[in-house]
Write an enzyme that holds these catalytic residues in place. Structure first.
Site, mmCIF file in Angstrom:
data_model
loop_
_atom_site.group_PDB
_atom_site.id
_atom_site.type_symbol
_atom_site.label_atom_id
_atom_site.label_comp_id
_atom_site.label_asym_id
_atom_site.label_seq_id
_atom_site.Cartn_x
_atom_site.Cartn_y
_atom_site.Cartn_z
ATOM 1 C CG ASP A 241 -1.808 1.140 1.358
ATOM 2 O OD1 ASP A 241 -2.817 1.040 2.074
ATOM 3 O OD2 ASP A 241 -1.532 2.177 0.706
ATOM 4 C CB ILE A 242 1.550 3.827 -2.570
ATOM 5 C CG1 ILE A 242 2.821 4.608 -2.954
ATOM 6 C CG2 ILE A 242 0.308 4.708 -2.641
ATOM 7 C CD1 ILE A 242 2.903 4.959 -4.417
ATOM 8 C CG ASN B 9 -9.058 13.820 -11.309
ATOM 9 O OD1 ASN B 9 -9.108 15.049 -11.236
ATOM 10 N ND2 ASN B 9 -9.567 13.047 -10.378
ATOM 11 C CB VAL C 160 -3.535 5.040 -5.841
ATOM 12 C CG1 VAL C 160 -3.337 5.928 -7.058
ATOM 13 C CG2 VAL C 160 -2.362 5.156 -4.893
ATOM 14 C CG ASP C 161 -6.706 11.104 -6.638
ATOM 15 O OD1 ASP C 161 -7.350 11.654 -7.545
ATOM 16 O OD2 ASP C 161 -6.068 11.730 -5.775
ATOM 17 C CB THR D 208 -2.615 -0.294 -14.704
ATOM 18 O OG1 THR D 208 -2.323 -0.227 -13.304
ATOM 19 C CG2 THR D 208 -1.363 -0.011 -15.519
ATOM 20 N N GLY D 209 -5.605 1.299 -13.579
ATOM 21 C CA GLY D 209 -6.858 1.039 -12.846
ATOM 22 C C GLY D 209 -8.019 1.638 -13.620
HETATM 23 N N1 APR Z 1 -1.386 1.682 -3.033
HETATM 24 C C1 APR Z 1 -0.814 1.331 -4.216
HETATM 25 N N2 APR Z 1 -1.513 1.162 -5.351
HETATM 26 C C2 APR Z 1 -2.856 1.332 -5.276
HETATM 27 C C3 APR Z 1 -3.527 1.699 -4.082
HETATM 28 C C4 APR Z 1 -2.729 1.867 -2.927
HETATM 29 N N3 APR Z 1 -3.265 2.217 -1.750
HETATM 30 N N4 APR Z 1 -4.867 1.786 -4.363
HETATM 31 C C5 APR Z 1 -5.021 1.472 -5.659
HETATM 32 N N5 APR Z 1 -3.820 1.191 -6.218
HETATM 33 C C6 APR Z 1 -3.487 0.771 -7.569
HETATM 34 C C7 APR Z 1 -4.581 0.151 -8.396
HETATM 35 O O1 APR Z 1 -4.773 -1.214 -7.996
HETATM 36 C C8 APR Z 1 -3.955 0.269 -9.780
HETATM 37 O O2 APR Z 1 -3.032 -0.787 -9.976
HETATM 38 O O3 APR Z 1 -3.137 1.926 -8.314
HETATM 39 C C9 APR Z 1 -3.171 1.574 -9.694
HETATM 40 C C10 APR Z 1 -3.793 2.746 -10.459
HETATM 41 O O4 APR Z 1 -5.214 2.665 -10.361
HETATM 42 P P1 APR Z 1 -6.118 3.973 -10.101
HETATM 43 O O5 APR Z 1 -5.937 4.415 -8.718
HETATM 44 O O6 APR Z 1 -7.512 3.633 -10.573
HETATM 45 O O7 APR Z 1 -5.477 5.086 -11.052
HETATM 46 P P2 APR Z 1 -5.604 5.315 -12.623
HETATM 47 O O8 APR Z 1 -5.872 4.058 -13.378
HETATM 48 O O9 APR Z 1 -4.393 6.114 -12.975
HETATM 49 O O10 APR Z 1 -6.915 6.233 -12.769
HETATM 50 C C11 APR Z 1 -6.852 7.541 -12.261
HETATM 51 O O11 APR Z 1 -8.887 7.291 -11.026
HETATM 52 O O12 APR Z 1 -9.003 7.551 -8.759
HETATM 53 C C12 APR Z 1 -9.225 8.186 -9.960
HETATM 54 O O13 APR Z 1 -8.889 10.512 -9.492
HETATM 55 C C13 APR Z 1 -8.330 9.379 -10.125
HETATM 56 O O14 APR Z 1 -9.471 10.107 -12.111
HETATM 57 C C14 APR Z 1 -8.290 9.488 -11.636
HETATM 58 C C15 APR Z 1 -8.268 8.028 -12.081
#
Ligand code: APR
Length: 184
Positions: free
Chosen positions: A15-16, A29, A38-39, A134-135
């Protein structure tokens, strides 16, 4: 994995928000007003000071463009700073409005390079990345991981204050993709 003398690339599943480093990177975003994934985790764990600095940034500079980065306090996080970057939203079809696969790759690479450049400008030594885009942004893991690892390795080959870069991967599948990409 040691890249060269004193420069290390570390891959770990975790967990970052728990990383005690100089900066963790947020997959934000363009509005910088928080979100899910993760945001959401970073704003929840880091507290309101992070959002306050994001709002001040947007008031002064406007929305953060895809591929660019900005830095705030780490707030209540164990990390000193959060570097916020905006990954590309992956689109299969490249219509007129859409970006080519190559352009999307360049923007994803830019997220890593701009974040590391900003860390080096601030004299930071340790930086942790999630798997950007990648999420919710649906970038295929097997395409994103090699781009991310190459960008970080290329940066670590240069001289800068940054000595350790971690990829902190939230699940086994993502961790394996980065291990494969790193050739570890
Ligand atoms: N620690 C590490 N990695 C995490 C955590 C965490 N606590 N929570 C989620 N992740 C991982 C997800 O499993 C994925 O592999 O972060 C990676 C990126 O996923 P997202 O958080 O969905 O980010 P992204 O695909 O870049 O989409 C960004 O989503 O949350 C919104 O505001 C954000 O609009 C933006 C979009």
């Amino acid at each position: 994995m040691k890249i060269s003398e004193g420069r290390e690339l570390v891959l770990l599943e975790g967990d970052i928000t728990e990383q005690k480093v100089d900066a963790i990177v947020n997959a934000a975003n363009s509005s910088l007003m928080g979100g899910g994934g993760v945001d959401g985790a970073i704003h929840r764990a880091g507290g309101p000071k992070i959002l306050e600095e994001c709002k001040a940034y947007v008031a002064k500079h406007g929305r953060l463009p895809t591929g660019q980065a900005m830095i705030t306090t780490g707030g209540d996080l164990p990390a000193r700073h959060v570097i916020h970057t905006v990954g590309p939203v992956y689109r299969e079809r490249q219509g007129v409005a859409g970006r080519s696969r190559d352009e999307q790759g360049k923007l994803l690479s830019s997220c890593y390079l701009e974040s590391l450049k900003l860390a080096a400008e601030k004299g930071l030594r340790t930086v942790a990345f999630p798997s950007i885009s990648t999420g919710a942004y649906r970038y295929p893991l097997n395409e994103a991981a090699p781009i991310a690892v190459k960008a970080v390795k290329d940066f670590l080959a240069q001289v800068s204050s940054v000595g350790e870069v971690r990829f902190v991967l939230f699940n086994k599948e993502t961790y394996e993709a980065y291990v494969n990409a790193a050739g570890a």
